[in-house]
Design an enzyme around this catalytic site. Structure first.
Site, PDB file in Angstrom:
ATOM      1  N   LEU A 178      -4.664  -5.777   6.396  1.00 42.29           N
ATOM      2  CA  LEU A 178      -5.080  -6.135   5.042  1.00 42.29           C
ATOM      3  C   LEU A 178      -4.926  -5.009   4.030  1.00 42.29           C
ATOM      4  O   LEU A 178      -4.466  -5.231   2.909  1.00 42.29           O
ATOM      5  CB  LEU A 178      -6.529  -6.629   5.067  1.00 42.29           C
ATOM      6  CG  LEU A 178      -6.792  -7.771   6.056  1.00 42.29           C
ATOM      7  CD1 LEU A 178      -8.258  -8.177   6.010  1.00 42.29           C
ATOM      8  CD2 LEU A 178      -5.901  -8.969   5.765  1.00 42.29           C
ATOM      9  N   HIS A 179      -5.327  -3.802   4.387  1.00 43.47           N
ATOM     10  CA  HIS A 179      -5.179  -2.696   3.446  1.00 43.47           C
ATOM     11  C   HIS A 179      -3.722  -2.320   3.288  1.00 43.47           C
ATOM     12  O   HIS A 179      -3.271  -1.976   2.189  1.00 43.47           O
ATOM     13  CB  HIS A 179      -5.998  -1.493   3.920  1.00 43.47           C
ATOM     14  CG  HIS A 179      -6.263  -0.490   2.845  1.00 43.47           C
ATOM     15  ND1 HIS A 179      -5.637   0.740   2.798  1.00 43.47           N
ATOM     16  CD2 HIS A 179      -7.087  -0.529   1.762  1.00 43.47           C
ATOM     17  CE1 HIS A 179      -6.063   1.407   1.749  1.00 43.47           C
ATOM     18  NE2 HIS A 179      -6.945   0.675   1.102  1.00 43.47           N
ATOM     19  N   CYS A 180      -2.969  -2.397   4.365  1.00 47.92           N
ATOM     20  CA  CYS A 180      -1.550  -2.026   4.322  1.00 47.92           C
ATOM     21  C   CYS A 180      -0.751  -2.898   3.360  1.00 47.92           C
ATOM     22  O   CYS A 180       0.207  -2.427   2.746  1.00 47.92           O
ATOM     23  CB  CYS A 180      -0.937  -2.131   5.719  1.00 47.92           C
ATOM     24  SG  CYS A 180      -1.645  -1.014   6.939  1.00 47.92           S
ATOM     25  N   LEU A 181      -1.121  -4.155   3.225  1.00 50.87           N
ATOM     26  CA  LEU A 181      -0.305  -5.074   2.432  1.00 50.87           C
ATOM     27  C   LEU A 181      -0.749  -5.167   0.975  1.00 50.87           C
ATOM     28  O   LEU A 181      -0.088  -5.819   0.166  1.00 50.87           O
ATOM     29  CB  LEU A 181      -0.282  -6.467   3.076  1.00 50.87           C
ATOM     30  CG  LEU A 181      -1.597  -7.244   3.189  1.00 50.87           C
ATOM     31  CD1 LEU A 181      -1.962  -7.982   1.919  1.00 50.87           C
ATOM     32  CD2 LEU A 181      -1.479  -8.254   4.350  1.00 50.87           C
ATOM     33  N   ARG A 186       0.832  -1.195   0.000  1.00 51.07           N
ATOM     34  CA  ARG A 186       0.000   0.000   0.000  1.00 51.07           C
ATOM     35  C   ARG A 186       0.870   1.249   0.000  1.00 51.07           C
ATOM     36  O   ARG A 186       0.497   2.288  -0.579  1.00 51.07           O
ATOM     37  CB  ARG A 186      -0.906  -0.009   1.234  1.00 51.07           C
ATOM     38  CG  ARG A 186      -1.807   1.208   1.401  1.00 51.07           C
ATOM     39  CD  ARG A 186      -2.792   1.370   0.272  1.00 51.07           C
ATOM     40  NE  ARG A 186      -3.515   0.153  -0.049  1.00 51.07           N
ATOM     41  CZ  ARG A 186      -4.414   0.043  -1.009  1.00 51.07           C
ATOM     42  NH1 ARG A 186      -4.704   1.088  -1.760  1.00 51.07           N
ATOM     43  NH2 ARG A 186      -5.014  -1.107  -1.250  1.00 51.07           N
TER      44      ARG A 186
END
Length: 373
Positions: free
Chosen positions: A355-358, A95
């Site tokens: 989840l959003h970070c990766l 991200r």
């Protein structure tokens, strides 16, 4: 010419994807003593996503690719929708280290600038410096160019004049969220603070001009501070997210003794007072916070706002908490046309992201006309 001058904009996450990009986990120091389960968490993420869209996975070498493919096969992922890109990375938070994709709507005939033909999808390569905090980013900073070359897409590297000197703009994808219509969410703590300063001297107006030129953003909503335990110093993707063009979910903490209570109340107030790109108020929906997730005395940045929207599915971090069900139900009501699935992230969040970070979405080329709300 800037992306915006050529008609490009950053699409909302719920707009159609060609693929989701991730990088296979390898940096053991991110999960000290708990690395063993992390590849299996990634396998579950890929299993869910590959039922709905393509997944592109960055791997460092052939052995890593072989191990990843074996784990994914065992986990039941749809390998016909999985492809690999060989590229070295320092860490796996795509991200932030990956590119921001932009699209052109309407007539999708190729544009041209400086003699170069540009299709309806391109990407923006922000300068990455590991959140102005860590020194292991020399491999990560080259990843957007590698992805652009792999996909054959035009790539811009934004610059801004700071104290009369043109400089590359530092930005991470987790610092911004958009509705695809011209409005962007970010935080003062991340982009305006002297702590972990990304672009010292650029200032609020300069940052908004960067967003306008490169993402087609006409309206910026500034929130205040991020959640406790966030080592990025205020990323918005742990705080507040658009779920449609007019609706924002924002995390709240009712416990007045919790250090998150005051900043989250301030962010809630700001959102209720905010207006979209057309001057209209937003619909603001409260999302709970899980109880603090602690490891070796350190509070980790556990937040249900770190969900990821893919084609046909929304994956949501869960934390073995009674609030898991409440968060899933709220998001299921907001995404009636998508499956909403929880992914256990108690181990994953030790890496200070979920989840959003990766993940990083690669949008599909628009079919013509303005995007749907």
């Amino acid at each position: 010419m800037t992306p915006a001058q050529l008609g490009f904009r950053m699409p909302a996450e719920w707009e159609p994807h060609d693929a989701t990009w991730i990088a296979w986990p390898h940096h053991r120091e991110d999960w000290p003593g708990k690395f063993a389960p992390i590849p299996w968490v990634y396998a579950e993420i890929v299993r869910i996503l590959s039922a709905h869209e393509n997944v592109a996975i960055v791997v460092g070498d052939r052995d890593t690719r072989r191990r990843a493919a074996s784990i994914l096969d065992q986990a039941g992922a749809n390998l016909t929708r999985v492809q690999f890109l060989r590229a070295d990375t320092d860490r796996v938070w795509l991200r932030d280290s990956g590119p921001t994709f932009v699209v052109r709507d309407g007539d999708v005939k190729e544009a041209e600038t400086d003699g170069e033909s540009i299709g309806p999808v391109a990407l923006v390569d922000w300068k990455f410096n590991a959140w102005a905090k860590y020194d292991n980013y020399l491999k990560d900073k080259h990843l957007p160019r590698r992805i652009a070359k792999k996909l054959g897409l035009t790539c811009w590297a934004p610059r801004a004049e700071i104290n009369t000197v043109p400089r590359r703009v530092v930005l991470e994808g987790g610092a911004i969220d958009v509705n695809g219509k011209g409005t962007l969410l970010t935080t003062e703590e991340c982009l305006l603070s002297d702590v972990q300063a990304r672009n010292p001297g650029l200032g609020r107006e300069g940052i908004e001009r960067v967003f306008a030129d490169n993402l087609g953003v006409t309206n910026v909503i500034w929130l205040g501070r991020g959640i406790n335990g966030d080592d990025t110093h205020g990323h918005v993707d742990d705080l507040a997210r658009f779920v449609d063009a007019k609706t924002v979910v924002t995390v709240v903490e009712p416990d007045a003794a919790d250090p998150n209570h005051e900043p989250l109340e301030d962010n809630l107030r700001r959102l209720k007072e905010a207006r979209d790109q057309d001057g209209q108020p937003l619909r603001v929906v409260a999302l709970p916070m899980p109880a603090p997730v602690i490891f070796e005395g350190e509070r980790l940045p556990a937040s249900y706002a770190n969900f990821y929207i893919a084609n046909g599915v929304v994956i949501v971090p869960t934390f073995n908490d009674p609030a898991d069900r409440l968060a899933l139900n709220i998001l299921a009501e907001l995404f009636p046309d998508r499956e909403v699935v929880g992914v256990h992230c108690v181990d994953l969040v030790l890496g200070l992201g979920t989840l959003h970070c990766l993940s990083q979405q690669q949008p599909a080329a628009p079919s013509g006309g303005p995007p749907a709300s």
